[in-house]
Scaffold this active site. Structure first.
Site, PDB file in Angstrom:
ATOM      1  N   SER A  14       0.829  -1.209   0.000  1.00  0.00           N
ATOM      2  CA  SER A  14       0.000   0.000   0.000  1.00  0.00           C
ATOM      3  C   SER A  14       0.859   1.252   0.000  1.00  0.00           C
ATOM      4  O   SER A  14       0.341   2.359  -0.112  1.00  0.00           O
ATOM      5  CB  SER A  14      -0.900   0.021   1.239  1.00  0.00           C
ATOM      6  OG  SER A  14      -0.111   0.015   2.410  1.00  0.00           O
ATOM      7  N   HIS A  35      -3.098  -3.559  -5.525  1.00  0.00           N
ATOM      8  CA  HIS A  35      -3.360  -3.183  -4.141  1.00  0.00           C
ATOM      9  C   HIS A  35      -4.820  -3.432  -3.794  1.00  0.00           C
ATOM     10  O   HIS A  35      -5.711  -2.711  -4.227  1.00  0.00           O
ATOM     11  CB  HIS A  35      -2.997  -1.707  -3.923  1.00  0.00           C
ATOM     12  CG  HIS A  35      -3.275  -1.232  -2.531  1.00  0.00           C
ATOM     13  ND1 HIS A  35      -3.742   0.026  -2.253  1.00  0.00           N
ATOM     14  CD2 HIS A  35      -3.177  -1.872  -1.327  1.00  0.00           C
ATOM     15  CE1 HIS A  35      -3.915   0.142  -0.948  1.00  0.00           C
ATOM     16  NE2 HIS A  35      -3.574  -0.994  -0.372  1.00  0.00           N
ATOM     17  N   ASN A  85      -4.977   5.983  -0.751  1.00  0.00           N
ATOM     18  CA  ASN A  85      -4.319   6.391   0.490  1.00  0.00           C
ATOM     19  C   ASN A  85      -3.799   7.818   0.410  1.00  0.00           C
ATOM     20  O   ASN A  85      -3.825   8.560   1.394  1.00  0.00           O
ATOM     21  CB  ASN A  85      -3.176   5.431   0.841  1.00  0.00           C
ATOM     22  CG  ASN A  85      -3.676   4.162   1.500  1.00  0.00           C
ATOM     23  OD1 ASN A  85      -4.766   4.135   2.059  1.00  0.00           O
ATOM     24  ND2 ASN A  85      -2.899   3.102   1.416  1.00  0.00           N
TER      25      ASN A  85
END
Length: 308
Positions: A14, A35, A85
């Site tokens: 990640s 991912h 993210n």
């Protein structure tokens, strides 16, 4: 380990740079990032991360694999945090700073649930794991600076092994399916007021120079603006091919209020001039809110991210 000449090497990282991982292999064209998001059985999104030498064949075979297992891919260019993210973490980390500035976790989280997100940011940190949040935040802070600052309370929770749901305590205490306030955070406020949040020698409290927003609407707008600004940067830097990819990725990857259409659709509906105005107002006291160039240009020119 030996692999055949056409074997694809896919990593579920990640945060680690896929291009750097590829550089230490004999066939960097066969390396790609896939991912997945937790919980994998419920989350449909997979970020397909294209490293600098990933071949077209590797990309197409990986996309086919993702679809074959019933997942939904979004293609992103290899860069710190990829898409989801990168957009999510300024929001999560600022929520921790709002706690440091005096707001209670329940007030912060309720404001975002009221706005339309499936759970609030501090509860989400507990679900991700405080240790994981600190690791990803630290990686992003090295790349992007202050807007991904990891606050002292997160380090204190991690060092005290209060890692969220998996240890039954984080921003909240968990028993079975119920959550309650974590009284240890009251102790943190007392200790942190003395300048040391329990990290040992050399530690400092981050001392955010901010006045916490008063209303639920103000809390939600502040935090969502950080996602909008970072999402626009991803479009600007061509981390993704289109604003649609950002919105699609954030709705599927984080549950970003689907009725708001994702961060880019929300920004257009709210008004790009108003978005830039709000960011500039916040940036007067906190530089991390400075609006990115593409937002300022679109607001100035009356341009849109979407055709209709």
């Amino acid at each position: 380990m030996e692999a055949g000449p056409k074997t694809i090497i896919a990593t579920n990282t990640s945060a680690l740079p896929v291009s750097e991982l590829a550089d230490v292999t004999v066939s960097p064209e066969h390396v790609i990032g896939l991912h997945f998001f937790n919980p994998v059985n419920r989350m449909k999104l997979v970020e397909v991360v294209i490293a600098k030498e990933t071949s077209e064949e590797t990309r197409e075979r990986s996309l086919a694999f993702v679809r074959q297992i019933g997942k939904l891919p979004v293609i992103v260019r290899d860069s710190p945090g990829f898409l989801v993210n990168r957009v999510l973490f300024p929001y999560l980390l600022d929520a921790a700073e709002l706690f440091e500035a005096g707001l209670e976790p329940g007030k912060i989280d309720h404001a975002l649930v009221q706005w339309g997100l499936p759970m609030g940011p501090l509860r989400l940190i507990d679900e991700i794991g405080v240790d994981i949040a600190v690791d990803i935040g630290s990686t992003l802070e090295k790349a992007y600076g202050r807007r991904d600052h990891v606050s002292s309370v997160l380090l204190w929770l991690r060092d005290g092994q209060m890692l969220g749901r998996k240890t039954a305590a984080g921003f909240y205490k968990y028993e079975s399916k119920t959550q309650a306030p974590n009284d240890s955070l009251t102790q943190w406020r007392v200790v942190a007021g003395g300048g040391d949040p329990g990290r040992g020698e050399g530690s400092t409290k981050s001392q955010p120079a901010l006045s916490p927003p008063a209303t639920a609407d103000d809390i939600a707008l502040r935090l969502v603006l950080l996602m909008v600004n970072e999402a626009a940067r991803c479009v600007e830097e061509e981390v993704v091919a289109s604003p649609e990819d950002v919105d699609y990725g954030m709705i599927l990857g984080t549950g970003f209020a689907p009725f708001r259409g994702g961060p880019m659709r929300f920004a257009e509906h709210f008004g790009l001039k108003k978005i830039v105005g709000e960011l500039e107002r916040l940036a007067q006291s906190e530089e991390k809110f400075l609006p990115c160039e593409i937002l300022k240009k679109h607001a100035r020119d009356g341009a849109k991210f979407y055709e209709n």
